[in-house]
Write a protein that holds these residues in place. Structure first.
Motif, PDB file in Angstrom:
ATOM      1  N   LYS A 226       0.969  -1.145  -0.064  1.00  0.00           N
ATOM      2  CA  LYS A 226      -0.232  -0.365   0.248  1.00  0.00           C
ATOM      3  C   LYS A 226       1.053   1.427   0.117  1.00  0.00           C
ATOM      4  O   LYS A 226       0.392   2.372  -0.993  1.00  0.00           O
ATOM      5  N   ASN A 227       1.979   1.645   0.621  1.00  0.00           N
ATOM      6  CA  ASN A 227       2.836   2.402   1.514  1.00  0.00           C
ATOM      7  C   ASN A 227       3.719   2.571  -0.104  1.00  0.00           C
ATOM      8  O   ASN A 227       3.253   3.656  -0.736  1.00  0.00           O
ATOM      9  N   LEU A 228       4.118   1.586  -0.670  1.00  0.00           N
ATOM     10  CA  LEU A 228       4.809   2.001  -2.687  1.00  0.00           C
ATOM     11  C   LEU A 228       3.693   2.344  -3.457  1.00  0.00           C
ATOM     12  O   LEU A 228       4.053   3.093  -4.136  1.00  0.00           O
ATOM     13  N   VAL A 229       2.908   1.997  -3.525  1.00  0.00           N
ATOM     14  CA  VAL A 229       1.464   2.814  -4.566  1.00  0.00           C
ATOM     15  C   VAL A 229       1.637   4.048  -4.104  1.00  0.00           C
ATOM     16  O   VAL A 229       1.367   4.802  -5.173  1.00  0.00           O
ATOM     17  N   VAL A 230       0.993   4.530  -2.694  1.00  0.00           N
ATOM     18  CA  VAL A 230       1.112   5.595  -2.582  1.00  0.00           C
ATOM     19  C   VAL A 230       2.029   6.875  -2.423  1.00  0.00           C
ATOM     20  O   VAL A 230       1.859   7.460  -3.127  1.00  0.00           O
ATOM     21  N   ASN A 231       3.187   6.344  -2.748  1.00  0.00           N
ATOM     22  CA  ASN A 231       4.590   7.210  -2.812  1.00  0.00           C
ATOM     23  C   ASN A 231       4.699   6.794  -4.006  1.00  0.00           C
ATOM     24  O   ASN A 231       6.065   7.254  -4.877  1.00  0.00           O
ATOM     25  N   GLY A 232       3.969   6.784  -5.072  1.00  0.00           N
ATOM     26  CA  GLY A 232       4.045   6.611  -6.857  1.00  0.00           C
ATOM     27  C   GLY A 232       4.981   4.856  -7.549  1.00  0.00           C
ATOM     28  O   GLY A 232       5.381   4.866  -8.205  1.00  0.00           O
ATOM     29  N   MET A 233       5.429   4.481  -6.860  1.00  0.00           N
ATOM     30  CA  MET A 233       5.946   2.978  -7.240  1.00  0.00           C
ATOM     31  C   MET A 233       5.457   2.410  -8.187  1.00  0.00           C
ATOM     32  O   MET A 233       6.011   1.385  -8.889  1.00  0.00           O
ATOM     33  N   GLY A 234       3.781   2.006  -8.207  1.00  0.00           N
ATOM     34  CA  GLY A 234       3.598   1.082  -8.814  1.00  0.00           C
ATOM     35  C   GLY A 234       1.759   1.182  -8.741  1.00  0.00           C
ATOM     36  O   GLY A 234       1.796   2.143  -8.076  1.00  0.00           O
ATOM     37  N   ILE A 235       1.150   0.099  -9.082  1.00  0.00           N
ATOM     38  CA  ILE A 235      -0.004   0.172  -8.824  1.00  0.00           C
ATOM     39  C   ILE A 235      -0.669  -1.642  -8.469  1.00  0.00           C
ATOM     40  O   ILE A 235       0.568  -2.264  -8.655  1.00  0.00           O
ATOM     41  N   SER A 236      -1.219  -1.309  -7.938  1.00  0.00           N
ATOM     42  CA  SER A 236      -1.812  -3.147  -6.477  1.00  0.00           C
ATOM     43  C   SER A 236      -3.143  -3.075  -6.134  1.00  0.00           C
ATOM     44  O   SER A 236      -3.975  -2.118  -6.595  1.00  0.00           O
ATOM     45  N   PHE A 237      -3.410  -4.300  -6.705  1.00  0.00           N
ATOM     46  CA  PHE A 237      -4.776  -5.294  -5.937  1.00  0.00           C
ATOM     47  C   PHE A 237      -4.888  -5.284  -4.532  1.00  0.00           C
ATOM     48  O   PHE A 237      -3.610  -6.455  -4.977  1.00  0.00           O
ATOM     49  N   LEU A 238      -5.194  -4.668  -3.814  1.00  0.00           N
ATOM     50  CA  LEU A 238      -5.510  -4.914  -2.137  1.00  0.00           C
ATOM     51  C   LEU A 238      -6.743  -5.440  -2.049  1.00  0.00           C
ATOM     52  O   LEU A 238      -8.634  -5.102  -2.142  1.00  0.00           O
ATOM     53  N   PRO A 239      -6.623  -6.195  -0.722  1.00  0.00           N
ATOM     54  CA  PRO A 239      -7.822  -5.882  -0.212  1.00  0.00           C
ATOM     55  C   PRO A 239      -9.065  -4.572   0.454  1.00  0.00           C
ATOM     56  O   PRO A 239      -7.954  -3.918   0.840  1.00  0.00           O
ATOM     57  N   GLU A 240      -9.663  -4.013   0.440  1.00  0.00           N
ATOM     58  CA  GLU A 240     -10.594  -3.257   0.514  1.00  0.00           C
ATOM     59  C   GLU A 240     -10.222  -2.520   2.119  1.00  0.00           C
ATOM     60  O   GLU A 240     -10.216  -1.341   2.221  1.00  0.00           O
ATOM     61  N   HIS A 241     -10.719  -3.621   3.322  1.00  0.00           N
ATOM     62  CA  HIS A 241     -10.057  -3.111   4.763  1.00  0.00           C
ATOM     63  C   HIS A 241      -8.663  -2.428   4.850  1.00  0.00           C
ATOM     64  O   HIS A 241      -9.007  -1.234   5.409  1.00  0.00           O
ATOM     65  N   CYS A 242      -7.948  -2.803   3.805  1.00  0.00           N
ATOM     66  CA  CYS A 242      -6.019  -2.302   3.906  1.00  0.00           C
ATOM     67  C   CYS A 242      -6.645  -1.033   3.485  1.00  0.00           C
ATOM     68  O   CYS A 242      -5.264  -0.185   3.714  1.00  0.00           O
ATOM     69  N   VAL A 243      -7.159  -0.529   2.800  1.00  0.00           N
ATOM     70  CA  VAL A 243      -6.965   1.022   2.220  1.00  0.00           C
ATOM     71  C   VAL A 243      -7.740   2.123   2.421  1.00  0.00           C
ATOM     72  O   VAL A 243      -8.026   3.371   1.977  1.00  0.00           O
ATOM     73  N   LYS A 244      -8.661   1.715   3.718  1.00  0.00           N
ATOM     74  CA  LYS A 244      -9.691   2.370   3.939  1.00  0.00           C
ATOM     75  C   LYS A 244      -9.107   3.811   4.056  1.00  0.00           C
ATOM     76  O   LYS A 244     -10.012   4.946   3.689  1.00  0.00           O
ATOM     77  N   LYS A 245      -9.030   4.180   4.640  1.00  0.00           N
ATOM     78  CA  LYS A 245      -8.067   5.780   5.329  1.00  0.00           C
ATOM     79  C   LYS A 245      -7.264   6.079   4.003  1.00  0.00           C
ATOM     80  O   LYS A 245      -7.655   7.413   3.869  1.00  0.00           O
ATOM     81  N   GLU A 246      -6.919   5.580   3.452  1.00  0.00           N
ATOM     82  CA  GLU A 246      -6.094   5.766   2.101  1.00  0.00           C
ATOM     83  C   GLU A 246      -6.943   6.826   1.439  1.00  0.00           C
ATOM     84  O   GLU A 246      -6.826   7.531   1.068  1.00  0.00           O
ATOM     85  N   LEU A 247      -8.208   5.931   1.329  1.00  0.00           N
ATOM     86  CA  LEU A 247      -9.242   6.599   0.349  1.00  0.00           C
ATOM     87  C   LEU A 247     -10.040   7.072   0.606  1.00  0.00           C
ATOM     88  O   LEU A 247     -10.371   8.183   0.139  1.00  0.00           O
ATOM     89  N   GLU A 248     -10.494   7.227   1.767  1.00  0.00           N
ATOM     90  CA  GLU A 248     -11.065   8.869   3.059  1.00  0.00           C
ATOM     91  C   GLU A 248     -10.002  10.536   2.532  1.00  0.00           C
ATOM     92  O   GLU A 248     -10.426  11.247   2.215  1.00  0.00           O
ATOM     93  N   SER A 249      -8.699   9.993   2.885  1.00  0.00           N
ATOM     94  CA  SER A 249      -7.680  10.951   2.403  1.00  0.00           C
ATOM     95  C   SER A 249      -7.491  11.062   0.980  1.00  0.00           C
ATOM     96  O   SER A 249      -6.879  12.458   1.252  1.00  0.00           O
ATOM     97  N   GLY A 250      -7.682  10.781   0.360  1.00  0.00           N
ATOM     98  CA  GLY A 250      -7.666  10.584  -1.402  1.00  0.00           C
ATOM     99  C   GLY A 250      -5.868  10.640  -1.554  1.00  0.00           C
ATOM    100  O   GLY A 250      -5.503  10.884  -2.320  1.00  0.00           O
ATOM    101  N   GLN A 251      -5.216   9.595  -1.048  1.00  0.00           N
ATOM    102  CA  GLN A 251      -4.008   9.364  -1.108  1.00  0.00           C
ATOM    103  C   GLN A 251      -3.934   8.132  -2.323  1.00  0.00           C
ATOM    104  O   GLN A 251      -2.972   7.921  -2.884  1.00  0.00           O
ATOM    105  N   LEU A 252      -5.340   7.338  -2.254  1.00  0.00           N
ATOM    106  CA  LEU A 252      -4.977   6.051  -2.910  1.00  0.00           C
ATOM    107  C   LEU A 252      -6.773   6.175  -3.908  1.00  0.00           C
ATOM    108  O   LEU A 252      -7.513   6.905  -3.081  1.00  0.00           O
ATOM    109  N   PHE A 253      -6.917   5.740  -4.538  1.00  0.00           N
ATOM    110  CA  PHE A 253      -8.747   5.520  -5.364  1.00  0.00           C
ATOM    111  C   PHE A 253      -8.187   4.299  -5.997  1.00  0.00           C
ATOM    112  O   PHE A 253      -7.464   3.537  -6.434  1.00  0.00           O
TER     113      PHE A 253
END
Length: 288
Positions: A226-253
């Motif tokens: 998740k943090n690698l994606v946030v920092n622009g290293m690539g994209i990733s398939f991830l479970p939704e439960h682990c990215v809730k905060k980043e979705l809410e804060s606009g760091q991930l889409f």
């Protein structure tokens, strides 16, 4: 082998002198010296360099030290356990896949702790297969894992865990949503948990089109992916439960895929068959 002799040795090593070890153990210095001499006779080896009142551990002492510490720790743990039998039901050990411990346990434990304030909880983490082993070996009362099966295990579903494709802010794929798997294959992909059920499902998407994903990184930590994606290293398939905060804060889409269907894995409670249900598991099942 006398446990008191081992105790004197460990204290002397960590405190750097027989005098300080004696003070910590509420003994006289000659008593500590006698105990260490007795231990050296039993081992048929000197454990210290001695120069007057100065001591320093020698090579044989260094070799023996980790064993001495383990013996002393095991003795102290056993002694403590023998004197606390009535506290058994006030202790709960839960084994959790790491991502569940990071993102789901903090959601469900506060209500449990409010209802059972005197229960001492211990959380052990690891890969889902590691937690399965802990359940089978009775190291934990029950586990919370992502899709594992075993003939000696009972499973009760906690929730379905959707998996999505996530990208950082301003990523080009956001301009062309939904996207095809061919478009995804052209992007640097970070794969989480190689060989797991969800990994196999995602990889099957690419295989169905006879294309290979552009995997630039493989990690065994959801948090790292998740943090690698946030920092622009690539994209990733991830479970939704682990990215809730980043979705809410606009760091991930989340980027939907064209005709991909729904991907998810189950999060289950697991415990051994044939025994009484573990303590408190009914609470978690009913309140999940």
């Amino acid at each position: 082998m006398n446990i008191e002799n081992i105790e004197a040795f460990v204290y002397a090593v960590h405190l750097g002198s027989f005098v300080k070890a004696a003070e910590a153990l509420y003994l006289t210095q000659p008593s500590v010296t006698a105990r260490i001499h007795s231990l050296e006779r039993e081992l048929n080896a000197e454990l210290f360099h001695r120069s007057g009142k100065q001591i320093s551990i020698n090579e044989k002492g260094k070799s023996f030290l980790p064993y001495a510490q383990n013996i002393l720790q095991s003795y102290q743990e056993a002694k403590l356990k023998l004197h606390q039998p009535i506290l058994t039901l006030d202790k709960l050990k839960i084994g959790c896949a790491t991502s569940i411990a990071n993102f789901i346990i903090p959601e469900i434990l506060p209500a449990f702790k409010t209802k059972f304030p005197n229960v001492n909880i211990k959380i052990l983490t690891g890969h889902s297969n590691d937690i399965l082993d802990k359940v089978l070996n009775n190291e934990v009362d029950f586990g919370m894992v992502r899709t594992v099966t075993h003939p000696q295990i009972e499973s009760v579903i906690f929730r379905h865990d959707p998996i999505g494709l996530f990208v950082p802010i301003n990523h080009p794929l956001l301009l062309n949503s939904p996207v095809t798997i061919e478009e995804v294959s052209e992007e640097p992909l970070i794969f989480f948990d190689y060989g797991s059920v969800d990994w196999l499902m995602i990889y099957g998407l690419f295989e169905s089109k006879n294309i290979k994903p552009n995997v630039v990184l493989e990690v065994d930590s959801m948090e790292a992916a998740k943090n690698l994606v946030v920092n622009g290293m690539g994209i990733s398939f991830l479970p939704e439960h682990c990215v809730k905060k980043e979705l809410e804060s606009g760091q991930l889409f989340r980027v939907p895929l064209v005709s991909s269907g729904r991907f998810d894995v189950k999060i289950d409670f697991i415990y051994t068959k044939g025994n009484n249900k573990p303590p408190y598991i009914e609470y978690f099942i009913k309140n999940s």
